[in-house]
Design an enzyme around this catalytic site. Structure first.
Site, PDB file in Angstrom:
ATOM      1  N   LEU A 154      23.296 -51.286  49.074  1.00  8.44           N
ATOM      2  CA  LEU A 154      23.784 -50.567  47.900  1.00  8.44           C
ATOM      3  C   LEU A 154      23.272 -49.134  47.866  1.00  8.44           C
ATOM      4  O   LEU A 154      23.987 -48.230  47.418  1.00  8.44           O
ATOM      5  CB  LEU A 154      23.370 -51.317  46.618  1.00  8.44           C
ATOM      6  N   TYR A 155      22.077 -48.928  48.339  1.00  6.85           N
ATOM      7  CA  TYR A 155      21.575 -47.555  48.466  1.00  6.85           C
ATOM      8  C   TYR A 155      22.475 -46.767  49.416  1.00  6.85           C
ATOM      9  O   TYR A 155      22.876 -45.635  49.119  1.00  6.85           O
ATOM     10  CB  TYR A 155      20.139 -47.589  48.991  1.00  6.85           C
TER      11      TYR A 155
END
Lengths: 261, 156
Positions: free
Chosen positions: A163-164
């Site tokens: 997700l980063y």
């Protein structure tokens, strides 16, 4: 003793004003320091006064023009306040660097919570949107520069921090589109994708010494960069006239570890 | 719509909602009891994403669309790394014309005309590539972006 390779008074940004979100520490402070040493007045916008105030005071003790203003980038009202007060108090805004980020959950996607994504999205993608819209009139007035901090993870993907990587990639996509949209206004939009020895990275390496060894091993230049002297000059370049015909680009500043562009 | 004219709701619809949906899709696929058996006749599972080439180059008026597209491409890469051979995943980047029904961004990236003409046909040009990606013999492609726009976008 100042061991910086950047000579004070070099003046590439004399008379310019830069605002750096997340500027109180780490990469953001490194960029701000380099820009201030090149003559810019810098505003460090961050949440924690105990960090940001001290950082700004240390820069002022060096004879530089630096100020700290509280700003939580998840609140558009706080972004608006710091952007407008910077332009009003310092007379102009030439460069806004959006560096702040909250949310560094690691692990496979199924372990990430909706809250993990919400924190990342709020401080990366949404804050980019808010910063851009709010700063637009000021940057248009100066023919200024918007710089977003992204990551090579956003270009090569990450199974450890998916997700980063997604958030950082989205910011890069944002910059490319906005560069096309704002070019006619004379505003440049670019990204920096750094790897540098920040307190956060130093902490991670302290926890896992092999991380530092692996990072160096994949870096052709053989060391982890310094936020001021290795990454900072790229911000100076993107904020100043030397990059006046550069927009929509991502500059990877990691010693050559990522070479995929 | 220019970003300065885009209120937060429109921004969410263009950028943030598609990314949340993509996370949901990836979670759903990753949560399947049997992701896939690459040694079985049917091979591994496949997840194919269809995105506009706007995700690659960015377009004025479609900042949110481009941001979401780059985000989803990164998610696909991360999932490819996480899932390995049990589920491969590929992005098909197609002409925006096919996805936006004439109201989308331009796909005129180059001063040159599309090498194969454009924008292509969904049934004959895009669906066939989905078939190709889904074919069990395709077991060594994952995480990448296959550009299917008739040769407009030729950058790396």
């Amino acid at each position: 003793m100042n061991t910086s390779t950047i000579p004070s008074g070099a003046g590439l940004l004399d008379g310019r004003v830069a605002l750096i979100t997340g500027g109180g520490a780490g990469i953001g402070l490194g960029l701000a320091t380099a820009m201030a040493r090149h003559g810019a007045a810098v505003v460090l916008a961050s949440r924690r006064s105990e960090v940001g105030e001290v950082a700004a005071a240390e820069l002022r003790a060096e004879g530089l023009r630096a100020f700290w203003v509280r700003c939580d980038v998840t609140d558009p009202a706080e972004i608006s306040a710091v952007v407008h007060s910077t332009a009003e108090d310092l007379g102009r805004l030439d460069c806004l660097i959006h560096n702040a980020l909250d949310g560094s959950a690691s692990g496979p996607l199924e372990d990430a919570t909706d809250g993990d994504w919400a924190a990342l999205a709020a401080t990366s993608v949404r804050a980019s949107y808010d910063c851009a819209r709010i700063a637009h009139p000021h940057l248009r007035a100066t023919g200024g520069s918007l710089v977003l901090l992204t990551s090579a993870a956003g270009m090569e993907g990450s199974e450890v921090r998916p997700l980063y990587a997604m958030a950082k990639a989205a910011q890069r996509g944002f910059a490319k589109g906005l560069a096309a949209e704002w070019g006619p206004d004379g505003i440049r939009v670019n990204c920096i994708a750094p790897v540098a020895m920040t307190p956060a990275l130093a902490g991670a390496i302290h926890h896992d010494p092999s991380l530092g060894e692996r990072l160096v091993a994949r870096t052709p230049l053989g060391r982890i960069g310094d936020p001021i002297d290795d990454v900072g000059p790229v911000a100076v370049f993107l904020a100043g006239d030397l990059s006046r015909h550069v927009t929509g680009q991502t500059l990877v500043v990691d010693g050559g570890g990522f070479r995929g562009l | 719509m220019a970003i300065n004219d885009q209120d937060p709701d429109a921004w969410v619809a263009a950028c943030e909602a598609p990314m949340v949906e993509a996370i949901g899709v990836a979670r759903a696929v990753g949560g399947l009891a049997d992701l896939g058996d690459p040694t079985a006749e049917t091979g591994a599972r496949r997840l194919v994403w269809i995105l506009p080439t706007t995700a690659l180059g960015g377009s004025a008026g479609f900042v949110g669309v481009g941001a979401a597209g780059e985000g989803i491409r990164a998610l696909a890469k991360g999932m490819a790394r996480q899932w390995g051979p049990s589920c491969t995943t590929t992005v098909l980047a197609v002409s925006p014309t096919l996805l936006f029904d004439g109201s989308g961004p331009s796909d005129e990236w180059s001063l040159s005309l599309p090498a194969l003409g454009g924008p292509g046909d969904v049934t004959t040009d895009v669906a066939s590539l989905v078939d190709l990606m889904a074919d069990p013999r395709n077991r060594f492609t994952t995480g990448g972006t296959l550009v299917a726009d008739g040769g407009s976008w030729l950058a790396p």
